[in-house]
Design a protein around this motif. Sequence first.
Motif, PDB file in Angstrom:
ATOM      1  N   LEU A   1      38.951  45.469  43.869  1.00 18.42           N
ATOM      2  CA  LEU A   1      37.937  46.482  44.154  1.00 18.42           C
ATOM      3  C   LEU A   1      38.382  47.443  45.252  1.00 18.42           C
ATOM      4  O   LEU A   1      37.956  48.602  45.287  1.00 18.42           O
ATOM      5  CB  LEU A   1      36.619  45.814  44.566  1.00 18.42           C
ATOM      6  N   ALA A   2      39.226  46.965  46.143  1.00 18.39           N
ATOM      7  CA  ALA A   2      39.668  47.803  47.263  1.00 18.39           C
ATOM      8  C   ALA A   2      40.642  48.887  46.815  1.00 18.39           C
ATOM      9  O   ALA A   2      40.918  49.823  47.586  1.00 18.39           O
ATOM     10  CB  ALA A   2      40.307  46.937  48.346  1.00 18.39           C
ATOM     11  N   GLY A   3      41.174  48.785  45.618  1.00 16.53           N
ATOM     12  CA  GLY A   3      42.031  49.831  45.098  1.00 16.53           C
ATOM     13  C   GLY A   3      43.307  50.064  45.884  1.00 16.53           C
ATOM     14  O   GLY A   3      43.767  51.208  46.009  1.00 16.53           O
TER      15      GLY A   3
ATOM     16  N   ARG B   1      46.390  43.150  50.798  1.00 17.28           N
ATOM     17  CA  ARG B   1      46.138  44.259  49.884  1.00 17.28           C
ATOM     18  C   ARG B   1      46.906  44.032  48.586  1.00 17.28           C
ATOM     19  O   ARG B   1      47.884  43.271  48.552  1.00 17.28           O
ATOM     20  CB  ARG B   1      46.558  45.600  50.494  1.00 17.28           C
TER      21      ARG B   1
ATOM     22  N   ALA C   1      36.255  44.486  38.150  1.00 15.00           N
ATOM     23  CA  ALA C   1      37.225  45.232  38.952  1.00 15.00           C
ATOM     24  C   ALA C   1      38.421  45.538  38.077  1.00 15.00           C
ATOM     25  O   ALA C   1      38.744  44.795  37.147  1.00 15.00           O
ATOM     26  CB  ALA C   1      37.645  44.431  40.181  1.00 15.00           C
TER      27      ALA C   1
ATOM     28  N   SER D   1      50.083  48.870  44.795  1.00 12.38           N
ATOM     29  CA  SER D   1      49.765  49.838  43.745  1.00 12.38           C
ATOM     30  C   SER D   1      51.011  50.188  42.954  1.00 12.38           C
ATOM     31  O   SER D   1      52.127  50.149  43.475  1.00 12.38           O
ATOM     32  CB  SER D   1      49.184  51.114  44.352  1.00 12.38           C
TER      33      SER D   1
ATOM     34  N   ALA E   1      43.645  49.380  49.133  1.00 14.79           N
ATOM     35  CA  ALA E   1      43.356  49.418  50.565  1.00 14.79           C
ATOM     36  C   ALA E   1      43.437  48.006  51.148  1.00 14.79           C
ATOM     37  O   ALA E   1      43.287  47.008  50.423  1.00 14.79           O
ATOM     38  CB  ALA E   1      41.970  50.006  50.817  1.00 14.79           C
ATOM     39  N   VAL E   2      43.629  47.925  52.443  1.00 11.21           N
ATOM     40  CA  VAL E   2      43.701  46.629  53.118  1.00 11.21           C
ATOM     41  C   VAL E   2      42.309  46.011  53.185  1.00 11.21           C
ATOM     42  O   VAL E   2      41.333  46.683  53.519  1.00 11.21           O
ATOM     43  CB  VAL E   2      44.276  46.776  54.539  1.00 11.21           C
ATOM     44  N   VAL E   3      42.211  44.709  52.855  1.00 14.33           N
ATOM     45  CA  VAL E   3      40.951  43.973  52.951  1.00 14.33           C
ATOM     46  C   VAL E   3      41.087  42.958  54.077  1.00 14.33           C
ATOM     47  O   VAL E   3      41.931  42.059  54.007  1.00 14.33           O
ATOM     48  CB  VAL E   3      40.608  43.253  51.627  1.00 14.33           C
TER      49      VAL E   3
ATOM     50  N   ARG F   1      37.976  40.893  44.941  1.00  7.90           N
ATOM     51  CA  ARG F   1      37.724  41.741  46.121  1.00  7.90           C
ATOM     52  C   ARG F   1      38.920  42.624  46.423  1.00  7.90           C
ATOM     53  O   ARG F   1      38.766  43.805  46.783  1.00  7.90           O
ATOM     54  CB  ARG F   1      37.389  40.860  47.328  1.00  7.90           C
ATOM     55  N   LEU F   2      40.129  42.093  46.287  1.00  4.70           N
ATOM     56  CA  LEU F   2      41.336  42.896  46.503  1.00  4.70           C
ATOM     57  C   LEU F   2      41.434  44.012  45.461  1.00  4.70           C
ATOM     58  O   LEU F   2      41.797  45.147  45.785  1.00  4.70           O
ATOM     59  CB  LEU F   2      42.573  42.005  46.432  1.00  4.70           C
TER      60      LEU F   2
ATOM     61  N   GLU G   1      36.329  39.864  55.281  1.00  4.64           N
ATOM     62  CA  GLU G   1      35.700  40.268  54.019  1.00  4.64           C
ATOM     63  C   GLU G   1      36.090  39.318  52.894  1.00  4.64           C
ATOM     64  O   GLU G   1      35.284  39.057  51.992  1.00  4.64           O
ATOM     65  CB  GLU G   1      36.095  41.703  53.677  1.00  4.64           C
TER      66      GLU G   1
END
Length: 394
Positions: free
Chosen positions: A341-343, A390, A303, A393, A345-347, A338-339, A351
Amino acid sequence: MTDPATAVAPAARRADGTVPELDRTQLVGVTIGVTSDRRSDELIGTFTRRGAQVVHAPTMRIVPVTEDAELLADTRSVVADPPEVLLATTGIGMRAWLEAADAAGLADDLLAALRGAHVVARGPKARGALRAAGLPEHWTAASEQTVEAVDHLVADGVDGRSVLVQMHGAAGREELDPLVAAGARVRTVTPYHWRPPRDPVAVDRLVDGVVARSLDAVTFTAAPAAVALLDAAGARGLRGEVVASLAAGAPGAGGGGVLACAVGDVTAAPLRAEGVEPLVPARWRLGALMRELSQHLADTPRARATTPAGVLVVRARTAVLDGRPLDLAPGPLAVLGRLALAGGAVVPRAELLAVLPAATDDHAVDVAVGRVRSTLPAGVVTTVVKRGYRLASA
């Protein structure tokens, strides 16, 4: 002699012909499994100089038969009755044979016996050893497979001819059946054998790393090494898990598994038979494997995300933020991955819980996120009330 660990392909040179300096941070955070016995120092040195960690576990070992009575008897037979055709299958095999002959005082006689033969090489490594010994080849198999060399000889005509084959350690004589069927008088010489590993515990640890997906890649430089790893996993009931992990790590598979890297199609064959597509360099050479694997791993981490604190790269065992490795346990590392990979976005917590196998409730998620936050600069991980977490960014 050029060290393939530091050799630079023509395409990698600058337009002015100069060589770019080695990037010693290219593989920071990467963990690579190395299965080879012979020439493993070159692989390990290349990867560690680029910043990687290496898990070395030779799955097989090559044993030259320098003082083997059968090899010496076969050598004397060749000297007494020189072959009309010589098929050399491996560079290490030809060199080991000549070294054994030299130790027995037969090297000059052996070379004299072989100079009159029609010489065929299974691939460039065998060709290089032949030329070094003053035995220039007449033809080389492009595929580096014995079957192609055998088919070439059969097409060329071998009826009634004496054909000598330098066997490699894992070869079976069934590969030579077409020569016998075509009327050749086939003899073989085997200068080395593949044997079980010196350290089977290290191999078990490597298997565990592949199953746990705690390696970014694992390299194979010989087909028997790949077979041995699969067999070691099978002996523990883990063959399916190893295959699944390697398949998930294949180029283009979406990531999350362990990337298998094979030096050529011959080495890749046992993996492909299991449904695993390894990374194979365009040129089937050790130097090409090291360069292409290093570049692939640098370009495709598990990621990557750009945060206010810098670029975050997540690997199998660690994460690197702005070039600095982070100290994270496997659970928090999985959450961070995992966070990332979400780029941005909210996870949802559900998940994140799914990437924590030992966890059973949202509290474990909150604890893991807390440990991630304590490792990262403030504000990189943010809470979205009633929804999840999240990455901020840049």
